[in-house]
Design a protein around this motif. Structure first.
Motif, PDB file in Angstrom:
ATOM      1  N   ALA A 137       0.845  -1.200   0.000  1.00  0.00           N
ATOM      2  CA  ALA A 137       0.000   0.000   0.000  1.00  0.00           C
ATOM      3  C   ALA A 137       0.883   1.254   0.000  1.00  0.00           C
ATOM      4  O   ALA A 137       0.596   2.232  -0.708  1.00  0.00           O
ATOM      5  N   GLY A 138       1.963   1.201   0.766  1.00  0.00           N
ATOM      6  CA  GLY A 138       2.867   2.352   0.844  1.00  0.00           C
ATOM      7  C   GLY A 138       3.511   2.649  -0.496  1.00  0.00           C
ATOM      8  O   GLY A 138       3.697   3.810  -0.867  1.00  0.00           O
ATOM      9  N   ALA A 139       3.843   1.604  -1.246  1.00  0.00           N
ATOM     10  CA  ALA A 139       4.466   1.809  -2.558  1.00  0.00           C
ATOM     11  C   ALA A 139       3.474   2.490  -3.501  1.00  0.00           C
ATOM     12  O   ALA A 139       3.852   3.362  -4.298  1.00  0.00           O
ATOM     13  N   LEU A 140       2.197   2.121  -3.388  1.00  0.00           N
ATOM     14  CA  LEU A 140       1.182   2.756  -4.238  1.00  0.00           C
ATOM     15  C   LEU A 140       1.051   4.246  -3.906  1.00  0.00           C
ATOM     16  O   LEU A 140       0.972   5.094  -4.792  1.00  0.00           O
ATOM     17  N   ILE A 141       1.026   4.541  -2.583  1.00  0.00           N
ATOM     18  CA  ILE A 141       0.825   5.935  -2.170  1.00  0.00           C
ATOM     19  C   ILE A 141       2.068   6.778  -2.449  1.00  0.00           C
ATOM     20  O   ILE A 141       1.990   7.879  -2.989  1.00  0.00           O
ATOM     21  N   SER A 142       3.217   6.238  -2.061  1.00  0.00           N
ATOM     22  CA  SER A 142       4.436   7.056  -2.162  1.00  0.00           C
ATOM     23  C   SER A 142       5.059   6.979  -3.552  1.00  0.00           C
ATOM     24  O   SER A 142       5.855   7.836  -3.931  1.00  0.00           O
ATOM     25  N   GLY A 143       4.694   5.960  -4.316  1.00  0.00           N
ATOM     26  CA  GLY A 143       5.300   5.789  -5.642  1.00  0.00           C
ATOM     27  C   GLY A 143       6.742   5.319  -5.541  1.00  0.00           C
ATOM     28  O   GLY A 143       7.481   5.345  -6.520  1.00  0.00           O
ATOM     29  N   ASP A 144       7.157   4.907  -4.319  1.00  0.00           N
ATOM     30  CA  ASP A 144       8.559   4.538  -4.113  1.00  0.00           C
ATOM     31  C   ASP A 144       8.611   3.237  -3.301  1.00  0.00           C
ATOM     32  O   ASP A 144       8.528   3.262  -2.072  1.00  0.00           O
ATOM     33  N   PRO A 145       8.706   2.075  -3.978  1.00  0.00           N
ATOM     34  CA  PRO A 145       8.702   0.796  -3.259  1.00  0.00           C
ATOM     35  C   PRO A 145       9.817   0.688  -2.222  1.00  0.00           C
ATOM     36  O   PRO A 145       9.620   0.097  -1.154  1.00  0.00           O
ATOM     37  N   ASP A 146      10.981   1.273  -2.506  1.00  0.00           N
ATOM     38  CA  ASP A 146      12.090   1.178  -1.545  1.00  0.00           C
ATOM     39  C   ASP A 146      11.754   1.921  -0.254  1.00  0.00           C
ATOM     40  O   ASP A 146      12.054   1.446   0.850  1.00  0.00           O
ATOM     41  N   ALA A 147      11.131   3.095  -0.398  1.00  0.00           N
ATOM     42  CA  ALA A 147      10.765   3.879   0.787  1.00  0.00           C
ATOM     43  C   ALA A 147       9.730   3.121   1.613  1.00  0.00           C
ATOM     44  O   ALA A 147       9.784   3.109   2.848  1.00  0.00           O
ATOM     45  N   ALA A 148       8.779   2.466   0.946  1.00  0.00           N
ATOM     46  CA  ALA A 148       7.734   1.738   1.658  1.00  0.00           C
ATOM     47  C   ALA A 148       8.308   0.518   2.378  1.00  0.00           C
ATOM     48  O   ALA A 148       7.850   0.134   3.448  1.00  0.00           O
ATOM     49  N   ARG A 149       9.324  -0.097   1.811  1.00  0.00           N
ATOM     50  CA  ARG A 149       9.987  -1.260   2.411  1.00  0.00           C
ATOM     51  C   ARG A 149      10.888  -0.829   3.574  1.00  0.00           C
ATOM     52  O   ARG A 149      11.103  -1.567   4.542  1.00  0.00           O
ATOM     53  N   TYR A 150      11.411   0.401   3.449  1.00  0.00           N
ATOM     54  CA  TYR A 150      12.349   0.913   4.457  1.00  0.00           C
ATOM     55  C   TYR A 150      11.713   0.967   5.841  1.00  0.00           C
ATOM     56  O   TYR A 150      12.364   0.669   6.842  1.00  0.00           O
ATOM     57  N   LEU A 151      10.411   1.323   5.915  1.00  0.00           N
ATOM     58  CA  LEU A 151       9.769   1.484   7.222  1.00  0.00           C
ATOM     59  C   LEU A 151       9.810   0.183   8.037  1.00  0.00           C
ATOM     60  O   LEU A 151      10.399   0.162   9.129  1.00  0.00           O
ATOM     61  N   PRO A 152       9.221  -0.935   7.549  1.00  0.00           N
ATOM     62  CA  PRO A 152       9.297  -2.154   8.381  1.00  0.00           C
ATOM     63  C   PRO A 152      10.722  -2.645   8.605  1.00  0.00           C
ATOM     64  O   PRO A 152      11.040  -3.133   9.707  1.00  0.00           O
ATOM     65  N   ASP A 153      11.582  -2.489   7.612  1.00  0.00           N
ATOM     66  CA  ASP A 153      12.968  -2.955   7.788  1.00  0.00           C
ATOM     67  C   ASP A 153      13.672  -2.170   8.895  1.00  0.00           C
ATOM     68  O   ASP A 153      14.386  -2.745   9.727  1.00  0.00           O
ATOM     69  N   SER A 154      13.471  -0.843   8.897  1.00  0.00           N
ATOM     70  CA  SER A 154      14.182  -0.030   9.890  1.00  0.00           C
ATOM     71  C   SER A 154      13.616  -0.276  11.289  1.00  0.00           C
ATOM     72  O   SER A 154      14.348  -0.205  12.273  1.00  0.00           O
ATOM     73  N   VAL A 155      12.311  -0.584  11.397  1.00  0.00           N
ATOM     74  CA  VAL A 155      11.740  -0.886  12.719  1.00  0.00           C
ATOM     75  C   VAL A 155      12.301  -2.213  13.232  1.00  0.00           C
ATOM     76  O   VAL A 155      12.638  -2.348  14.415  1.00  0.00           O
ATOM     77  N   ALA A 156      12.441  -3.183  12.327  1.00  0.00           N
ATOM     78  CA  ALA A 156      12.984  -4.493  12.736  1.00  0.00           C
ATOM     79  C   ALA A 156      14.409  -4.339  13.259  1.00  0.00           C
ATOM     80  O   ALA A 156      14.833  -5.067  14.168  1.00  0.00           O
ATOM     81  N   ASP A 157      15.157  -3.395  12.694  1.00  0.00           N
ATOM     82  CA  ASP A 157      16.559  -3.213  13.102  1.00  0.00           C
ATOM     83  C   ASP A 157      16.712  -2.354  14.357  1.00  0.00           C
ATOM     84  O   ASP A 157      17.814  -2.219  14.891  1.00  0.00           O
ATOM     85  N   PHE A 158      15.621  -1.708  14.793  1.00  0.00           N
ATOM     86  CA  PHE A 158      15.720  -0.733  15.894  1.00  0.00           C
ATOM     87  C   PHE A 158      15.743  -1.456  17.253  1.00  0.00           C
ATOM     88  O   PHE A 158      15.098  -2.496  17.408  1.00  0.00           O
TER      89      PHE A 158
END
Ligand SMILES: C[S@@+](CC[C@H](N)C(=O)[O-])C[C@H]1O[C@@H](n2cnc3c(N)ncnc32)[C@H](O)[C@@H]1O
Length: 220
Positions: A163-184
């Protein structure tokens, strides 16, 4: 990354959190408890929602929003009205162009996770706080309850990136959110970090079943 998603950042927040981020921000401001006549810093301020909330909560307080993405700050500046004492500053959170001990309080909302060095960022926050000044960290975390965590994992790691990739138009940015939370770091580890850089009375509480957490500490 934030430069490119700035035009859709607010929509992204509202849709993907179903508006719940507004409640979390209100909790963060309650924890900060800003009062008129004092200066407050919102770090990684993005589109200035927390900085504006500080100024609205305590008319007569000065809120400074600092972020190194000009497009995010510019987007936020469009939301300001002339009565709001909100100033935006382009700055790196790891090297703030600010003297020591000038702010009565500091917030950082969904920002700490993005810094390349959490400890260096927290030390900068401590440096610019007055003695007795309060730090409030609002950040995503991982829910502790097994059932809720499993359900939430499906949403956060599968539905949200699509859903984030659709809204932001940027699949990497949408993937970054869950990945960065997992690493926090988890809540206990983050509490230890605050203590280790010199904050006292460090506490945290979970929000919305542990999707997010609010950490607070006081600079002695
Ligand atoms: C997820 S957004 C959060 C924005 C805002 N605080 C909010 O609650 O919506 C993270 C922000 O951190 C900023 N940021 C990341 N690293 C930074 C740094 N080293 N210095 C300043 N800003 C930074 C990004 O530009 C982005 O605007």
């Amino acid at each position: 990354m934030f430069d490119s998603i700035a035009p859709r950042y607010d929509l992204f927040n509202d849709v993907l959190s179903v508006g719940i981020h507004r409640l979390w921000r209100a909790d963060a401001i309650d924890s900060l408890a800003p009062v008129p006549g004092h200066r407050y810093l919102d770090l990684c301020a993005g589109t200035l929602d927390l900085a504006r909330a500080i100024a609205t909560h305590a008319p007569g307080a000065i809120a400074v929003g600092a972020d190194f993405s000009l497009p995010m700050l510019e987007r936020g500046a469009r939301k300001l009205n002339h009565r709001e004492a909100v100033f935006s500053v382009a700055a790196d959170a790891l090297a703030l162009p600010v003297a020591d001990r000038v702010f009565a309080g500091c917030t950082i909302g969904f920002g700490l996770r993005n810094l390349v060095d959490y400890t260096a960022g927290l030390s900068e926050m401590r440096r610019v706080l007055e003695p007795g000044g309060r730090l409030v960290v609002l950040e995503f975390t991982t829910p502790p309850g097994k059932l809720f965590r499993t359900l939430y994992h499906s949403y956060f790691h599968h539905l949200l990136p699509r859903a984030g990739a659709l809204i932001s138009g940027d699949p990497d940015a949408a993937r970054y959110l869950p990945d960065s939370v997992a690493d926090f770091p988890d809540c206990e580890a983050l509490s230890d970090m605050l203590t280790n850089v010199g904050f006292s009375r460090v506490r945290y509480r979970l929000l919305s079943g542990g999707i997010a957490a609010l950490h607070t500490g006081v600079r002695e």
